[in-house]
Structures are given as structure tokens and as C-alpha cells.
Design an enzyme around this catalytic site. Structure first.
Site, PDB file in Angstrom:
ATOM      1  N   ASP A   9       0.835  -1.197   0.000  1.00 45.77           N
ATOM      2  CA  ASP A   9       0.000   0.000   0.000  1.00 45.77           C
ATOM      3  C   ASP A   9       0.870   1.247   0.000  1.00 45.77           C
ATOM      4  OD1 ASP A   9       0.589   0.767   2.858  1.00 45.77           O
ATOM      5  OD2 ASP A   9      -0.309  -1.201   3.195  1.00 45.77           O
ATOM      6  N   GLU A  24      21.134 -23.066 -17.953  1.00 50.00           N
ATOM      7  CA  GLU A  24      20.296 -22.128 -17.190  1.00 50.00           C
ATOM      8  C   GLU A  24      21.151 -21.043 -16.539  1.00 50.00           C
ATOM      9  OE1 GLU A  24      16.427 -24.740 -15.797  1.00 50.00           O
ATOM     10  OE2 GLU A  24      18.376 -25.219 -14.899  1.00 50.00           O
TER      11      GLU A  24
END
Ligand code: GLA
Length: 728
Positions: A532, A612
């Protein structure tokens, strides 16, 4: 000038670059809302309509005039007790036990700069960037005063609202409801967009028509919550991403809240946002003050994209603070999904070695380094380093990690306490529990009473003792449960505890950033349970979700993007099968998704193939190349991933010369139709060159028809395209 008062009409007009907000003091001293929308001059009091309407009562001073009623007039501060039977912004319980308040206009002041609110987060502005309007109102019967605060930031199209209630009477009163923002609309058909969810699936978008009755969202969890974000958008029903009128309200507060959208008996719309009124009954003795946390308002008549961009820019540059506000954040490796609570200093060091080898910049030691934290049932509250577990001192470990060229970060959960902890054994009364009742446990833990300064001080000191042991450059501040049993032994007025808890939390965070100005703070509450605007004042980034599945993240980040800048979104590449969903997605897709925010990794490199690892090096190189654009570019949602086959988004530099388009295929079918993604925000009548293919594309076609996402076999492919405008 941003704020104008017309003495003649008693009309206040607030102008931003593209918007105007207007209100009027009427003959009786009520403050009526007139207008919020596109920038305009003129007086909009013609919009007020008066009529004699049954069961809509009249203020006493209206005398014989039955056409004047608070029950239908648009208001700035609707109060319970004035004959307005819609939902109020303020409810007061008076000294004599009566309910009611009737605030009338007393005066005003226009000030240079943006107001700040003691102890609470708020948007700020540099000199010359903002003005403040203070409007003074008083309840004549009780001498309770309210100062309405309006902050106007013209360049950012932002208007902020807050209020200060002051008890000028002789006895104690109780505030039973306090909401900073109310918007009344006398006409229009609106949709409400709200952002609902759950742990590991936050901020899904729900768009519903505002209907008769009220639609209420909120949190009674003591945190803003995974379940509803403290942010609401009201949009005209025809409004899209690119066109139409819409309003955003965002609460700069991280505790319980309430948001309401109500269509009244006369088809008018009211939207309110502010503190939750449940378990809220805030005492004010004679002379005491209460500050209502701020709500940020913005308006766009160019659709939702512009509305979000207003919020992004304002939050990124006028709410977030500190050294890292405008900096690209270090690419980190977090230990959580790599080793959970099972590690030693050696494990951490080994992770760091690999992180360094792969080109990362920071190692974060997550949960598990303190007290007797061998599992998640114990030790919260015991913030001292478990050197036995680490096998070395924290200072030494940090030195080694710094020696590898990496920064070091660490995890804390300062607000929580386990019953199985030294702290609880010593201070059982420091936890929020109700005498005589068994508390509700969650993750087997309780929450500390942060409404008490002695508790906050103790945890602050023990945290500082850890932070002073070495060169710690990052802290992840977590909270892994919702509050319950909100009873404090520090007060007789339990209706103040949840608000005072937030003051305690904010005070702690403020002290922390003052003492360690170079620290990068990342907020977290089981991922995005406290995502928030309040937290962004202290933590410029927040771990967006405990769900690191690339596909779910496309949805979660889509919802988050409506209200928050992507620079604030903590996003990591994790292992497959994903630990939250079991889904397998390509490494490239995980990288593209995480690159939409503050980028990092959360996996054990030992378990990766050489291929990877090479991909990680490549990803980091690519991220670095675009990081500034991702951090501060204009963000556009290109698709709605909840209904379309591809999730796609875009960052565009302010001068539209650089464009980064990312897309993830969410579905695969036989004989798949091609998805064309339409770009946004490019300069018209120009050519743009895509970096990898070196191909040239006309901007008009890219925006009007789109760019094809080549159909590929297999699930969840991702595409990343970087375009540069060609000089004419
Ligand atoms: C929360 C966080 C995770 C991790 C764990 C540690 O769930 O969101 O990222 O830090 O706590 O317990």
C-alpha cells in the site's frame, strides 16, 4: 495558482495541470462538493439542485425551506447526524453520550507547500511544487473542530486529502468513524474497480457497476491485507485503458480500512475511503487531536492507463524516499526458496559465491538466522544472531560476502512474537492478547503490541544491535499474519489500539530510515499483504507476492500495476516446478515476468544446469540494459491477462524514444491463432527499430494493428522486444 478562493461566491477551486476540483461554502456554512473532473474555469454551483423531497429532512437553520437537505446534496465531509442518511465520513460520540456532529465553516488558509501529518506517511513535495488548503470547520454545540487538509500537486494531477479533528470542548469524546476522502457525484453511471485476493494470489481486478446499496471493501486484519487493496477506482462505464473518465482513491495507510461505493435513492454516487470503523472508537480528551490518514486522489479523462501513470509517477517521486528512490535496485539472490530455514553460514556463503559468479549484486539471508529459529514455530522476537547455527559471527559472514563483491541483506519480522521465544517468556504481556481468552494463533505466532512505545523501543534496539554488526545494506521487513485479539495492556480505551499500532509501526520505520539512511528497505507481509501507499513512504519496494509462479505473477503484477509503480514491485525468478503451484514455465518466461519490477532470484543455483546459469547471466545483462526504463518509464498494460491469451505490458521512455514490450503466452491450443499486441504511447508517424531483429516498424501500424507474437510449440513462451525510435 493551484488553489483559488472566490470571496464573492465562497467557492474553493483547486487546479492541477489537467483537473479541477471545486467546492462551496453555502449560506448555512456547510461545505458542498461541486465538481471534480477535467480542468475548467467557472463556477459549478449551478450543479446543485434543490427540491422538497419526502423523508429527506432539513437543517434547522433552513427554516421554512424544505428544499434544502443534506440527504441529497453533494458534500465534502458528510457527517452522521446532519440528516444525511448515506454513509458518513465522520461519526462522533459526544461527551453526553449522544451521537452526531455538524461541522460548519469557520475559515480557511492557503499555504505554500504540501502539508505533512505528524506520525503518518504522506505524499511530499519540494518547494514550489504544491500548495495546501486548510478549511476550518466547527461543531457549534460541542466545539469539536475539524481542519480539512487539501494538498494540490498540479504537475502530478494529484489532490490529497486528510483532516485533523481537535476536541475544543470540555469533556472526552470518541471518534467512531474517520475517513479522509468522500467524492459525491450528482450524475453518471459508474463502475467500481477493486483489487481483491488472497495469500499468494493478490490484487485480482474486479469491475462491477455501482448499484443501489453499497459495495464495501476493506480490511479488519490490522494490515491493509491480501484480501482487498486500499485502493479504489471509479470509472465511467464506457471507460477503457485508453479513453474515458476515471478516478482513483488510494489510502496512504497500512492498517485496517474501509472503502464504500454507494448509489443513493436519487441515483447519485458516493465513494468513501478511510479508516475502518470496526473496533475503532478513538478517545479524544479536551484539547487532544487526531489526524486522519491521507487519501490520494487523481482523475484522468484519458482512460485507466493515464490514471495509473499519475499514481506511478507521484508515488515513485513524491511518496517513496531515500537513497534508492531513483536508483536501479541491486539484483539480488534471496535464500528463502533456495534453502528455507535450513542453512548455515557456509550455505549462505556458497549461495553468495554462486550469485557473484552469475552476475548478481546482493545476497539476502532470509528467515532462519536468529534465536532458536530452526522451524517456523519459534524464536520470533529473539533478534540476536544464532552464531551456533551460522557457525560464525554475522560480521564475519558479511565480510566474506562483501569480499565477493556482493552487498548483504537480511530478513526481519519485527512485529511478531512466538510463544516459544525468550522474549515471550520474559514479557508475555507484550503480545496482543485478551486477558482471560486464548489468542488466535496464525503460523503459530502472535503479534507484538506496537501501540506501546516500550515494546517498539525494545525491538528497535535489538534490531539495531544486529544491524550494527556489519555492512548490512538491505532489510526485508515481513509480517506473516493478520492481527487479532487487538487488546493492549497499555490503555483503557481499546478502540484506539489498531490505529496506535500503526503509529508505533510508522515510528519504528521512520527511526530506522533516519538511523540507516543508506539502507534499502523492502516491505513484505507474506508477500503482498501490505502492499500500500503507506508502506511505500518507508519501503521503496515491496515483495509483491509469495507466489513466484511466472504465470500467476503476470496476473498479480497486472492488478498491482493499476495503483503502484513497477519500481516498487519485488519480483524474482524462482525454480520449477514452482514451489507454490507446481507449474513448470520456461526460464526465459520467468525472467521476462520478473523483469517487470525490482528484479532478483530466489532459487538454489546448485540445482541449475550450465545452460540455465548462462541464461541467468544473459538475463541480468538484459535487465541492466533496460533497468532505468523499467524503473521510471511510463507503464502501459497492453492486454488484460485475465481474459486474453497473452499477458503483455510495456515501458515507454518519457520522450517515447525507447520502448520495451514484454509478453507471456498464457494459453496454447492446436492450430493457434496469432496474437497481435498493440503498442501504446509511441510517437505517431515515426519509425521504430526492434533491437534483436534490426527490423523497422511504423509506429502507427504498431499502435493500430500491433505486433504478432509468433506461434511456438509448447507452453508459456515469453517475448521481449526493445524498440528505438529512428531519428527522422
Ligand atoms: C514470508 C515472506 C517470504 C519469506 C517467509 C519467511 O512468507 O513473504 O518471502 O520471507 O515469510 O518466513
Amino acid at each position: 495558482m493551484g488553489i483559488v478562493f472566490s470571496e464573492k461566491n465562497r467557492v474553493f477551486t483547486l487546479h492541477t495541470l489537467d483537473t479541477t476540483y471545486q467546492m462551496k461554502v453555502d449560506d448555512f456554512g456547510f461545505l458542498l462538493h461541486l465538481y471534480y473532473g477535467c480542468r475548467t474555469d467557472g463556477n459549478m454551483d449551478y450543479l446543485l439542485h434543490f427540491a422538497d423531497r419526502g423523508f429527506s429532512g432539513n437543517p434547522y437553520d433552513a427554516g421554512d425551506d424544505r428544499t434544502y437537505s443534506m440527504d441529497f446534496l453533494p458534500q465534502e465531509l458528510p457527517c452522521q447526524g446532519t440528516g444525511d442518511y448515506r454513509s458518513p465520513a465522520v461519526i462522533v460520540k459526544n461527551t453526553d453520550g449522544s451521537y452526531g456532529c455538524d461541522f460548519r465553516y469557520q475559515g480557511y488558509r492557503i499555504l505554500e507547500g504540501k502539508y505533512q501529518i505528524p506520525g503518518l506517511p504522506a505524499v511530499y513535495a519540494d518547494a514550489g511544487e504544491a500548495e495546501t488548503l486548510e478549511i476550518y470547520m466547527e461543531d457549534r454545540a460541542t466545539k469539536v473542530r475539524i481542519t480539512l487538509l487539501y494538498g494540490v500537486l498540479p504537475k502530478w494531477n494529484m489532490i490529497t486529502r486528510s483532516a485533523c479533528v481537535e476536541n475544543q470542548g470540555a469533556g472526552k469524546i470518541y471518534l467512531e468513524k474517520a475517513q479522509a476522502a468522500c467524492l459525491d457525484f450528482v450524475s453518471g453511471e459508474y463502475d467500481l474497480l477493486c483489487f481483491y485476493g488472497r495469500h499468494t494470489m493478490e490484487r485480482n481486478v474486479q469491475r462491477t457497476p455501482v448499484a443501489h446499496g453499497a459495495q464495501v471493501i476493506g480490511s479488519r486484519r490490522g494490515t491493509s491485507s491480501h484480501q482487498y487493496n486500499p485502493m479504489m477506482i471509479l470509472a465511467e462505464q464506457k471507460t477503457t485503458e485508453d479513453a474515458g473518465a476515471c478516478y482513483a482513491l488510494s489510502f496512504v495507510y497500512s492498517g485496517s480500512f474501509k472503502g464504500e461505493a454507494e448509489k443513493d435513492q436519487y441515483n447519485q454516487t458516493r465513494i468513501l475511503l478511510g479508516l475502518s470503523d470496526e473496533q475503532f472508537s478513538y478517545p479524544l480528551d479536551a484539547g487532544e487531536r487526531f489526524y486522519v490518514p491521507e487519501v490520494v486522489l487523481t482523475y484522468s479523462n484519458l482512460g485507466l492507463a493515464k490514471l495509473s501513470q499519475n499514481l506511478h509517477t507521484c508515488f515513485r517521486t513524491h511518496l517513496c524516499r531515500g537513497k534508492y528512490r531513483d536508483c536501479v535496485r541491486p539484483v539480488l539472490l534471496n535464500s528463502w526458496e533456495a534453502s528455507y530455514l535450513d542453512f548455515t553460514g557456509e550455505t549462505i556463503c556458497h549461495l553468495a559465491e554462486q550469485a557473484a559468479d552469475l552476475g548478481m549484486e546482493m545476497l539476502v539471508m532470509d528467515d532462519g538466522w536468529f534465536g532458536k529459529r530452526d522451524d517456523d514455530n519459534r524464536a520470533l522476537g529473539d533478534w540476536y544472531v544464532n552464531e551456533e547455527k551460522l557457525g560464525e559471527s554475522l560480521g564475519f559472514l558479511i565480510q566474506k560476502i562483501n569480499g565477493l563483491g556482493l552487498k548483504f541483506g537480511i530478513w526481519f519480522e519485527p512485529e511478531s512474537i512466538n510463544e516459544d521465544s525468550e522474549l515471550f517468556r520474559k514479557h508475555p504481556d507484550w503480545a496482543l492478547t485478551i486477558p482471560g481468552r486464548d489468542p488466535v494463533r496464525a503460523r503459530n505466532q502472535l503479534v507484538l503490541d506496537f501501540s506501546r512505545t516500550d515494546v517498539v523501543d525494545h525491538i528497535f534496539e535489538s534490531m539495531c544491535k544486529v544491524l550494527d554488526q556489519g555492512n548490512i545494506e538491505y532489510v526485508k521487513w515481513d509480517l506473516n499474519r493478520s492481527l487479532c485479539d487487538c487488546y493492549s495492556r497499555g490503555t483503557e480505551d481499546q478502540g484506539r489500539v489498531s490505529y496506535d499500532y500503526m503509529l508505533g509501526l510508522y515510528d519504528f520505520l521512520e527511526r530506522l530510515i533516519q538511523r540507516y539512511p543508506n539502507l534499502l528497505l523492502e516491505g513484505c507481509s507474506g508477500g503482498g499483504g501490505r502492499f500500500d501507499a503507506g508502506m511505500l513512504y518507508y519501503t521503496p519496494q515491496i515483495w509483491c507476492s509469495d507466489n513466484s509462479d511466472a504465470l500467476d505473477r503476470v496476473l498479480i503484477q497486472y492488478g498491482t500495476s493499476f495503483g503502484y509503480p513497477m519500481s516498487a514491485v519485488g519480483a524474482h525468478v524462482s525454480a520449477v516446478p514452482n514451489h507454490q503451484t507446481g507449474r513448470i514455465t520456461p526460464f526465459h518466461t520467468r525472467g521476462v515476468t520478473a523483469m517487470a519490477g525490482a528484479f532478483g532470484y530466489e532459487l538454489d543455483p546448485d540445482k541449475l544446469s550450465e545452460e540455465e546459469k548462462q541464461e541467468i547471466r544473459e538475463q541480468i545483462r538484459e535487465y541492466k540494459q533496460h533497468a532505468a526504463l523499467i524503473q521510471s518509464g511510463l507503464y502501459f498494460r497492453l492486454t488484460d491477462p485475465s481474459v486474453q491469451q497473452a499477458g503483455a505490458w510495456e515501458f515507454v521512455s518519457e520522450d517515447a524514444s525507447e520502448v520495451l514490450v514484454s509478453a507471456v503466452m498464457l494459453e496454447i491450443h492446436g492450430n493457434m491463432p496469432v496474437n497481435y499486441v498493440r503498442l501504446k504511447g509511441l510517437e505517431r508517424d515515426c519509425m521504430y527499430r526492434e533491437a534483436k531483429s534490426r527490423k523497422l516498424y511504423p509506429s502507427n501500424a504498431l499502435m493500430e494493428i500491433g505486433i504478432p507474437l509468433p506461434v511456438r510449440m509448447g507452453e508459456y513462451h515469453a517475448y521481449q522486444m526493445y524498440f528505438k525510435k529512428e531519428e527522422k
